[in-house]
Design a protein around this motif. Structure first.
Motif, PDB file in Angstrom:
ATOM      1  N   THR A 166       0.840  -1.192   0.082  1.00 58.40           N
ATOM      2  CA  THR A 166      -0.047   0.006  -0.004  1.00 58.40           C
ATOM      3  C   THR A 166       1.128   1.086   0.018  1.00 58.40           C
ATOM      4  O   THR A 166       2.025   1.146   0.418  1.00 58.40           O
ATOM      5  CB  THR A 166      -0.893   0.037   1.142  1.00 58.40           C
ATOM      6  N   HIS A 167       0.467   2.207  -0.638  1.00 60.17           N
ATOM      7  CA  HIS A 167       1.073   3.578  -0.630  1.00 60.17           C
ATOM      8  C   HIS A 167       0.275   4.516  -0.794  1.00 60.17           C
ATOM      9  O   HIS A 167      -0.807   4.681  -1.704  1.00 60.17           O
ATOM     10  CB  HIS A 167       2.369   3.665  -1.803  1.00 60.17           C
ATOM     11  N   ARG A 168       0.167   5.628  -0.200  1.00 59.16           N
ATOM     12  CA  ARG A 168      -0.869   6.856   0.007  1.00 59.16           C
ATOM     13  C   ARG A 168      -0.720   7.498  -1.761  1.00 59.16           C
ATOM     14  O   ARG A 168       0.019   7.589  -2.309  1.00 59.16           O
ATOM     15  CB  ARG A 168      -0.287   7.892   0.808  1.00 59.16           C
ATOM     16  N   GLN A 169      -2.110   7.481  -2.021  1.00 61.37           N
ATOM     17  CA  GLN A 169      -2.422   7.980  -3.387  1.00 61.37           C
ATOM     18  C   GLN A 169      -2.125   7.160  -4.388  1.00 61.37           C
ATOM     19  O   GLN A 169      -2.146   7.429  -5.677  1.00 61.37           O
ATOM     20  CB  GLN A 169      -1.649   9.380  -3.855  1.00 61.37           C
ATOM     21  N   SER A 217      -2.042   3.133  -3.656  1.00 59.69           N
ATOM     22  CA  SER A 217      -2.951   1.897  -3.514  1.00 59.69           C
ATOM     23  C   SER A 217      -3.460   2.028  -2.122  1.00 59.69           C
ATOM     24  O   SER A 217      -2.668   1.973  -0.990  1.00 59.69           O
ATOM     25  CB  SER A 217      -1.796   0.493  -3.627  1.00 59.69           C
ATOM     26  N   SER A 218      -4.635   1.686  -1.876  1.00 58.46           N
ATOM     27  CA  SER A 218      -5.258   1.541  -0.571  1.00 58.46           C
ATOM     28  C   SER A 218      -5.925   0.164  -0.429  1.00 58.46           C
ATOM     29  O   SER A 218      -6.638   0.057   0.953  1.00 58.46           O
ATOM     30  CB  SER A 218      -6.087   2.536  -0.490  1.00 58.46           C
TER      31      SER A 218
END
Length: 258
Positions: free
Chosen positions: A131-134, A136-137
């Motif tokens: 996950t990574h902000r903006q 993958s959530s």
């Protein structure tokens, strides 16, 4: 009556097992261990501990699942401390649930000790945040092998656009078909994908490409391997660390698994 412990051995690097897992191994009378368990972990067991190999390779099982279940019940009924040592986490594509149901049937005490699954560990060692902000959530851990009675196209259609990042276990053999299905049902052909072989070990290899190109680029990658699909794979160019460090260090950073 003894007790059975289902212990997650982690993804390959022996240092990634939990402290509780090590404690249980050190108290075991019997250990039944899988193919992807790093055998260095068996050194924590007393010398007199009975060690039973239960490894499963594609199309070849040292012991069938029913036989494993019977052995767990057999040794526990003799009053022994039995450790079922499983690669990764017992309840993530580890058939741990099946073994627990067998123990329940005969009222055998058990305990579950979670482990680090390769679905999270392999991409971490490859420098890919799930996950990574903006970017993958959402993340889905899925099998690359469908059941015989299951419609493969419907299975991949359901997954094609529903999740930002896909972590696919046991998918290398069907890599080409998986990519075709995902593209057919809405994933952009340029979606990045990584194939990670023996993640967290000294022999880890990572090949990246797109859904359109990966089948050819990763044709030398065999099982065991994880497939990671999604935009987060692009971050590997900036974050990759383990393979770079392994090439710089004289001492191995992980363990070679045979």
């Amino acid at each position: 009556m003894g007790k059975v412990y289902l212990v997650g051995a982690g993804p390959g690097d022996p240092d990634l097992i939990t402290i509780k897992g090590v404690k249980i191994i050190s108290q075991s009378d019997v250990i039944l261990y899988d193919r992807l368990v790093n055998e260095q972990l068996l050194a924590y067991a007393p010398e007199q501990t009975t060690r039973i190999y239960c490894g499963k390779r594609p199309d070849h099982h040292a012991l069938k699942q029913e036989q494993i279940n019977q052995l767990l019940c057999h040794y526990a009924s003799q009053g022994k401390v039995v450790t079922r040592l499983k690669g990764g986490d017992p309840f993530i594509f580890g058939r741990g649930g099946e073994e627990v149901l067998a123990l329940r049937k005969y009222q055998i005490p058990f305990e579950i000790v979670p482990g680090i699954t390769s679905g999270s560990a392999a991409p971490a060692y490859a420098g890919i945040p799930l996950t990574h902000r903006q970017i993958s959530s959402s993340v889905a851990f899925v099998s690359g092998v469908t059941r015989a009675e299951e419609d493969s196209e419907a299975y991949w259609e359901h997954l094609a656009k529903g999740t930002d990042t896909l972590c696919i276990y046991m998918g290398v053999k069907n890599l080409s078909d998986i990519c075709k299905y995902l593209i057919r049902y809405g994933r952009d052909a340029m979606t990045p994908i990584a194939a990670i072989y023996y993640g967290t070990t000294q022999v880890q290899q990572t090949v990246t490409g797109t859904l359109e190109t990966i089948a050819l680029k990763a044709e030398q990658i065999k099982n065991p391997a994880m497939l990671i699909i999604g935009e987060v794979v692009r971050l590997r160019e900036q974050i990759q660390w383990f393979e770079e460090m392994a090439s710089e260090e004289s001492e191995p950073l992980g363990a070679v698994i045979s």
